[in-house]
Design a protein around this motif. Structure first.
Motif, PDB file in Angstrom:
ATOM      1  N   LYS A  51       0.830  -1.200   0.000  1.00 39.43           N
ATOM      2  CA  LYS A  51       0.000   0.000   0.000  1.00 39.43           C
ATOM      3  C   LYS A  51       0.873   1.261   0.000  1.00 39.43           C
ATOM      4  CE  LYS A  51      -4.120   1.705   1.939  1.00 39.43           C
ATOM      5  NZ  LYS A  51      -5.086   2.078   2.660  1.00 39.43           N
ATOM      6  N   LEU A  88       2.656   1.668  -3.318  1.00 38.04           N
ATOM      7  CA  LEU A  88       1.754   2.152  -4.363  1.00 38.04           C
ATOM      8  C   LEU A  88       1.516   3.657  -4.200  1.00 38.04           C
ATOM      9  CD1 LEU A  88      -0.016   1.365  -6.778  1.00 38.04           C
ATOM     10  CD2 LEU A  88      -1.903   1.012  -5.198  1.00 38.04           C
ATOM     11  N   ASN A  89       1.252   4.085  -2.956  1.00 42.63           N
ATOM     12  CA  ASN A  89       0.973   5.508  -2.743  1.00 42.63           C
ATOM     13  C   ASN A  89       2.178   6.377  -3.074  1.00 42.63           C
ATOM     14  OD1 ASN A  89      -1.666   5.143  -2.017  1.00 42.63           O
ATOM     15  ND2 ASN A  89      -1.181   4.799   0.150  1.00 42.63           N
ATOM     16  N   GLU A 143      -0.724   4.050 -11.625  1.00 42.83           N
ATOM     17  CA  GLU A 143      -2.171   4.198 -11.812  1.00 42.83           C
ATOM     18  C   GLU A 143      -2.767   2.934 -12.418  1.00 42.83           C
ATOM     19  OE1 GLU A 143      -2.170   7.996 -13.780  1.00 42.83           O
ATOM     20  OE2 GLU A 143      -2.248   9.041 -11.845  1.00 42.83           O
ATOM     21  N   LYS A 170      -2.859   0.324  -9.664  1.00 42.64           N
ATOM     22  CA  LYS A 170      -3.939   0.606  -8.699  1.00 42.64           C
ATOM     23  C   LYS A 170      -5.262   0.038  -9.227  1.00 42.64           C
ATOM     24  CE  LYS A 170      -6.300   4.458  -6.459  1.00 42.64           C
ATOM     25  NZ  LYS A 170      -6.434   5.924  -6.397  1.00 42.64           N
ATOM     26  N   SER A 227      -7.418  -2.948  -7.543  1.00 41.87           N
ATOM     27  CA  SER A 227      -8.790  -2.759  -7.064  1.00 41.87           C
ATOM     28  C   SER A 227      -9.731  -3.772  -7.720  1.00 41.87           C
ATOM     29  CB  SER A 227      -9.251  -1.320  -7.311  1.00 41.87           C
ATOM     30  OG  SER A 227      -9.232  -1.049  -8.691  1.00 41.87           O
TER      31      SER A 227
END
Length: 689
Positions: free
Chosen positions: A658, A661-662, A677, A680, A684
């Motif tokens: 997490k 990714l951020n 992006e 992500k 999801s």
């Protein structure tokens, strides 16, 4: 080392011993008294009556300047006085080391200033002492004096090195260290000497000008170059002295390299003077070999500066003339001297590489010409080993030239279509080149075949039965590891070209690649590209990669574990580690994408925890470069994309996915951001299933 030692051989041996021990003297140099003593002894022995001892003492100073740069401040004034005296009065071997001291200080300061960028405040933590800036008013005149000590025949001699050349090299480093400040110190010397009757003064002035073109800002240099350009073009054709012409052509090359191109705001080359420049350079290519070689170099940078220009390049009207002139140079009787033939081919390649669509028909006409040249080198009479080496060099140059032409013509559909009529013959020539036994030639031919595979696409399959044995030989070539590395790259080109038609050759290729990886004879630099080629193969053959998983995956895992622990690595090691990680990640990425949408994807599930662990450990180490970061976040996306809900829960449980990714989502690098992006989105989707 002291003067009280009566035996000069002992003093010399002691001085050399100190030189070899300097790397271990950190503790001594951290202690003021010991350091003062060492510096005093070294400085005193630069005054020994014996020239070899003086030279060895200056070699110690050069080594100290890079190893203990941050400790030099108290001594720098004294060192300047000693080096200045040596440069002006001592014998050449000693003077050269004295100049080398200042070149070495420049190297240190250039590195420090590059590492800290231009954004520090005056009193911050930056460890730069600005020795060069402080010494400028005395250092520059000393270096300018050295430029007048040329040797009569230095331009003809490949390995020549003398005081004038060392001084000019140092002046160039000073310019890169201090930038604009050097200009007003050098201009008076140039203006005073550039028109003098003595060739030494004209040459020194030209050399000084050429030396300061990298470092100062274009704004500072452009007005000066605009004034000088015409003068230089005239000198290149009219000056009676070869040295002056040689240095003038070199200086023009530096002008085009640093002050001409899409990044420069005010162009120094305009509609008005472009024709004159081309005419003068082509004229100069008929001059003696060393001058012609420098003229080729200038043309190289002239072409390179127009690389970004389309649809029309200012060189287009002269394209035919330029190519013809360069081919003529390659056939000169004396093309073997001064690297002239090599320079002519390198320039031809650059002219072709930077050409636009308008000149594509002329590039096409070049194909049969270069093919004929290569054909002629293969129709060998019995050659002596010396001639064979020259022949090999020429074959390498011609393969390199064909590679550039293939890439150029292959990059647009209409030219590619016309070019394909030659593909069979060209491939035939390359295969004949492999029968010759020279490593450099194999490397060049391999690169050219890679370009051909990329251009011909699936049609390349018809060459595989004959080419395969040479591919295998290349992969087995441990000794000449560059050949091996290039061949590994060609495996990738072939996979991209043939896709699933690669399958019949994969057993042989994979066997050889796995052997290469487990060999400790093979140079480590070849290992990262081998891992990436696993990815290429998996992308090409998809689920058929299944039978290699049990061999490839453990290799990838153990390499991943190695590359995750990088405590106390030096820069070179960190760079290697990052290239290794990138290779491993490219393999994972290719394998994951290759199995996507296949019923066999579940075979990869057991490997997912390890891949995530690898990503975690790299994230924790905090020493990924941008390239690795982009590939790594891509692999996270590939895991989710290929394995769906099977990966979703693992990713949610992983330590740092997490955060990683951020971090990537907020990156300044738009490539990393884009990959993040996509990842992500994939994650999801995998989690919501």
């Amino acid at each position: 080392m002291n003067a009280s030692e009566g035996n000069n051989d002992v003093r010399l041996a002691a001085t050399r011993a100190l030189y070899n021990a300097l790397g271990f003297a950190q503790a001594n140099f951290s202690n003021d008294m010991e350091r003062d003593y060492i510096m005093r002894v070294v400085c005193e022995s630069t005054l020994s009556p014996e020239v070899k001892i003086r030279q060895a003492s200056f070699e110690c100073l050069v080594s100290i300047s890079s190893t203990y740069y941050e400790k030099l401040a108290p001594y720098i004034q004294d060192i300047f006085n000693i080096t200045a005296k040596a440069v002006r009065e001592d014998e050449e071997p000693v003077a050269l080391q004295a100049i080398e001291f200042w070149s070495s200080i420049c190297d240190e300061e250039i590195d420090i200033l590059e590492e800290y960028g231009g954004d520090f405040t005056g009193d911050s933590e930056i460890p730069c002492f600005y020795f060069i800036k402080q010494a400028l008013p005395a250092l520059v005149p000393m270096l300018l004096e050295t430029l007048l000590k040329q040797e009569e025949d230095q331009d003809q001699d490949e390995g020549a090195w003398n005081i004038a050349m060392a001084g000019g090299t140092c002046l160039g480093l000073v310019a890169r260290t201090v930038g604009d400040d050097i200009v007003q110190l050098v201009m008076p010397f140039i203006e005073e000497n550039i028109t003098k009757p003595d060739w030494r003064q004209r040459e020194a002035a030209t050399y000084a000008f050429g030396s300061i073109l990298e470092g100062p800002s274009p704004d500072k240099l452009t007005p000066l170059v605009n004034v000088a350009l015409n003068f230089m073009l005239t000198a290149l054709t009219k000056d009676p002295n070869n040295h002056v012409k040689d240095t003038t052509a070199w200086t023009l090359g530096r002008i085009f390299e640093f002050l001409h191109g899409s990044t420069v705001d005010t162009p120094i080359i305009t509609q008005a003077n472009c024709q004159q420049i081309v005419t003068v350079l082509l004229q100069s290519m008929k001059d003696v070999a060393n001058v012609a070689e420098k003229a080729c170099g200038a043309l190289y940078f002239l072409a390179q500066g127009y690389e970004e220009v389309s649809p029309s390049s200012p060189l287009t009207p002269y394209f035919q003339e330029i190519v013809q002139a360069l081919l003529t140079v390659t056939h000169r009787e004396d093309a073997g001297e001064s690297r002239l033939r090599t320079a002519a081919y390198e320039t031809l390649n650059e002219v072709v590489r930077c050409s636009t669509d308008e000149t594509a028909p002329m590039v096409l006409q070049l194909v049969p010409v270069i093919m004929m040249e290569l054909h002629n080198t293969l129709e060998g009479q019995k050659l002596s080993s010396d001639e064979r080496e020259k022949q090999g060099e020429l074959q390498g140059l011609l393969c390199g030239c064909l590679q550039v032409i293939i890439q150029k013509l292959g990059s647009s559909e209409p030219t590619k279509y016309v070019f394909m009529q030659y593909a069979d013959q060209i491939m035939g020539l390359f295969l004949r080149v492999f029968a010759c036994r020279s490593a450099t030639v194999h490397e060049e031919a391999m690169l050219a075949i890679g370009a051909l595979a990329y251009a011909t696409g699936p049609d390349f399959a018809k060459y595989m039965p004959e080419f395969y044995k040479y591919l295998e030989m290349g992969l087995q070539n441990f000794e000449e590891y560059q050949v091996c590395a290039v061949t590994v790259g060609v495996v990738g080109d072939i996979c991209r070209a043939l896709e699933d038609k690669t399958l019949p050759y994969c057993d042989g290729i994979m066997t050889q690649l796995l052997k290469d990886l487990s060999s400790n004879q093979l140079h480590r630099s070849v290992k990262p590209p081998i891992f990436s080629s696993f990815g290429d193969i998996a992308l090409a053959i998809g689920e058929n990669f299944e039978k290699y998983l049990m061999y490839a995956m453990p290799m990838l895992q153990s390499a991943a574990e190695l590359s995750a622990q990088t405590a106390d690595a030096d820069d070179e090691m960190t760079e290697y580690t990052n290239s290794l990680r990138n290779g491993i990640l490219e393999a994972y990425s290719g394998i994951l994408q290759g199995f996507k949408n296949s019923p066999k994807t579940q075979l990869l599930i057991p490997y997912a925890p390890h891949i995530l662990q690898f990503l975690d450990s790299m994230y924790m180490e905090k020493d990924m470069d941008d390239v690795v970061m982009k590939t790594a976040i891509g692999v996270l996306g590939d895991l989710a994309d290929t394995l769906g809900s099977n990966a979703g829960s693992l990713i949610q449980q992983s330590l740092s996915s997490k955060d990683f990714l951020n971090e990537c989502l907020s990156s300044d690098d738009h490539m990393i951001k884009e990959s993040a992006e996509w990842a992500k989105l994939a994650i999801s989707r995998a989690i919501s299933v």
